[in-house]
Design a protein around this motif. Structure first.
Motif, mmCIF file in Angstrom:
data_model
loop_
_atom_site.group_PDB
_atom_site.id
_atom_site.type_symbol
_atom_site.label_atom_id
_atom_site.label_comp_id
_atom_site.label_asym_id
_atom_site.label_seq_id
_atom_site.Cartn_x
_atom_site.Cartn_y
_atom_site.Cartn_z
ATOM 1 N N LEU A 110 0.832 -1.213 0.000
ATOM 2 C CA LEU A 110 0.000 0.000 0.000
ATOM 3 C C LEU A 110 0.863 1.259 0.000
ATOM 4 O O LEU A 110 0.548 2.240 -0.691
ATOM 5 N N ALA A 113 2.060 1.804 -3.500
ATOM 6 C CA ALA A 113 0.997 2.348 -4.361
ATOM 7 C C ALA A 113 0.739 3.817 -4.030
ATOM 8 O O ALA A 113 0.485 4.636 -4.923
ATOM 9 N N TYR A 114 0.812 4.147 -2.748
ATOM 10 C CA TYR A 114 0.603 5.540 -2.324
ATOM 11 C C TYR A 114 1.669 6.453 -2.950
ATOM 12 O O TYR A 114 1.358 7.503 -3.516
ATOM 13 N N GLY A 117 1.255 6.794 -6.640
ATOM 14 C CA GLY A 117 0.133 7.692 -6.914
ATOM 15 C C GLY A 117 0.547 9.147 -6.793
ATOM 16 O O GLY A 117 0.031 10.018 -7.490
ATOM 17 N N HIS A 187 -6.639 6.568 0.572
ATOM 18 C CA HIS A 187 -5.863 7.448 -0.309
ATOM 19 C C HIS A 187 -5.468 6.725 -1.589
ATOM 20 O O HIS A 187 -5.571 7.271 -2.682
ATOM 21 N N VAL A 188 -5.004 5.496 -1.418
ATOM 22 C CA VAL A 188 -4.533 4.719 -2.570
ATOM 23 C C VAL A 188 -5.689 4.457 -3.538
ATOM 24 O O VAL A 188 -5.565 4.645 -4.753
ATOM 25 N N ASN A 191 -7.113 6.985 -6.172
ATOM 26 C CA ASN A 191 -6.393 7.223 -7.420
ATOM 27 C C ASN A 191 -7.053 6.402 -8.531
ATOM 28 O O ASN A 191 -7.064 5.181 -8.476
ATOM 29 N N VAL A 194 -5.287 3.337 -10.012
ATOM 30 C CA VAL A 194 -4.990 2.140 -9.220
ATOM 31 C C VAL A 194 -6.211 1.237 -9.226
ATOM 32 O O VAL A 194 -7.322 1.679 -8.949
ATOM 33 N N ARG A 332 7.649 2.907 0.029
ATOM 34 C CA ARG A 332 7.822 4.179 -0.691
ATOM 35 C C ARG A 332 9.081 4.115 -1.560
ATOM 36 O O ARG A 332 9.101 4.586 -2.692
#
Ligand SMILES: Cc1cc2nc3c(=O)[nH]c(=O)nc-3n(C[C@H](O)[C@H](O)[C@H](O)COP(=O)(O)OP(=O)(O)OC[C@H]3O[C@@H](n4cnc5c(N)ncnc54)[C@H](O)[C@@H]3O)c2cc1C
Length: 366
Positions: A110, A113-114, A117, A187-188, A191, A194, A332
């Motif tokens: 996650l 992906a965050y 994004g 949040h993810v 997007n 996603v 990240r």
């Protein structure tokens, strides 16, 4: 409202039958003396008296809610079915060729992906999660405790997400792990690029020959199946999987377990793990473990980036127990490593398109 005496309930019921304004006046009348301390004779608690006077001040009798006259728009069963299936199959079509496939939607997946994004919102990112519920091991702290410990400075993502925490000096504590996980997930998933495919397991990898990379083979995507089908392979026959091509695969499957470490175990069987085998995570050492995970986040074989606890399986680095900073920062970091892999691939393809030799394409990819 709690602890209404039978007489009070009767009074309120008859007042609401008589209409809202009368009911409101009655509540005000009943609540006012009861709000006084030591009134002694009442079965109202002081908080229900306060509730009653709030309703009265709002001009509402107690039996009225804003939804009393609620009416749904019409619907047909076929419309519901088409609304879901049309979108799902459109997603399958669109994400059959993804820029990034992330395997595992735990904290590392996650976080990856965050970050993607944020820095590359134009990329098509598919998240594959074998469980119905994404989030992996991040719904609880350690054991079955609620609080989640995040070592500084990994907490900076919490600031970005506006997740509240208590600052304990070198680390912060989120009151409930689910607060961070649900906020990160929302949040993810906002997007539009996603797509989370949950209840879908990655069973295998697509591996292609590639003369431009070390070892001559590249991970080029994933082999998928509904998790329930994957679990039934032992009892049924001929259940072929589906496939999804990817510019780069980020594997975040977590440490070994019934479903964990899928990618590194498969790489080992394919003879693609440097050193030939997966040693498994080492014994617990919090101080050393988190740095090892973040520092080790890399393209472990051409086309596949590893992040989170799955890395500890291939590196034999120590487990860290319930501190989550490494998962966040490794995820990240993996996003940026994945972008670099895509860029190398693009340059190699451009060199090959210009008619360069394999060696030139490989050089362009460096
Ligand atoms: C017994 C036990 C011991 C633990 N010990 C530690 C420890 O020492 N250190 C530590 O950091 N954590 C430990 N944890 C759990 C901890 O909560 C997670 O390891 C941590 O959240 C790791 O994050 P992650 O994102 O790497 O993996 P996870 O949170 O495990 O997430 C991985 C996700 O990938 C999914 N997934 C796995 N395989 C596939 C597949 N083939 N296809 C699709 N999806 C897949 C899983 O369903 C899961 O959602 C332990 C958990 C257990 C149960």
């Amino acid at each position: 409202m709690a602890a209404l005496s039978t007489a009070a309930q009767r009074r309120l019921a008859s007042s609401s039958a008589a209409g809202p304004r009368r009911g409101a006046r009655l509540v005000a009348r009943v609540a006012e003396p009861l709000a006084q301390p030591n009134s002694g004779s009442s079965s109202f608690s002081s908080s229900s008296a306060a509730d009653a006077s709030l309703l009265a001040r709002a001009g509402l009798p107690p039996t009225t809610t804003p939804y009393d006259d609620f009416k749904f728009a019409p619907i047909r069963e076929a419309a519901v079915s088409r609304a879901m299936t049309r979108r799902y199959f459109r997603d399958l079509d669109e994400f059959a060729e993804s820029d990034v496939v992330i395997v595992g939607a735990g904290s590392a997946g996650l976080a990856c992906a965050y970050e993607l994004g944020k820095v590359a919102p134009h990329l098509k990112i598919a998240m594959m999660e074998q469980s119905v519920a994404p989030g992996g091991g991040a719904w609880l702290g350690g054991q079955l405790f609620s609080a989640m410990v995040v070592r500084k400075p990994a907490h900076l993502m919490l600031d970005e997400l506006e997740v509240p925490y208590e600052d304990d000096g070198d680390y912060v504590v989120v009151r409930h792990a689910a607060l961070l996980t649900s906020t990160l997930m929302s949040h993810v998933l906002k997007n539009p690029n996603v797509k989370l495919f949950n209840a879908v397991a990655v069973e295998d990898l697509i591996v292609k020959p590639d003369d431009t990379v070390a070892g001559g083979r590249r991970v080029a995507g994933v082999v998928t199946n509904w998790s329930l089908v994957a679990q039934a392979h032992g009892t049924q026959s001929c259940m072929d999987p589906n496939v999804m091509e990817a510019g780069v695969v980020v594997s975040a499957c977590g440490h070994d377990g019934p479903f964990g470490a899928t990618s590194v175990k498969r790489l080992a069987r394919l003879g693609m793990v440097p050193g030939g085998e997966v040693p498994g995570m080492g014994a617990l050492d919090m101080e050393a473990a988190e740095g090892a995970i973040v520092g080790g986040t890399r393209e472990v074989v051409p086309g596949m980036v590893l992040t989170g606890m799955e890395l500890a399986e291939v590196d034999g680095s120590p487990r860290m127990g319930p501190t989550f900073g490494a998962m966040i920062v490794s995820g990240r970091r993996a996003a940026h490593v994945a972008l670099a892999v895509l860029e190398k691939k693009r340059r190699a393809a451009a060199a090959a398109a210009k008619g360069g030799s394999t060696v030139e394409a490989a050089a362009a990819a460096l």
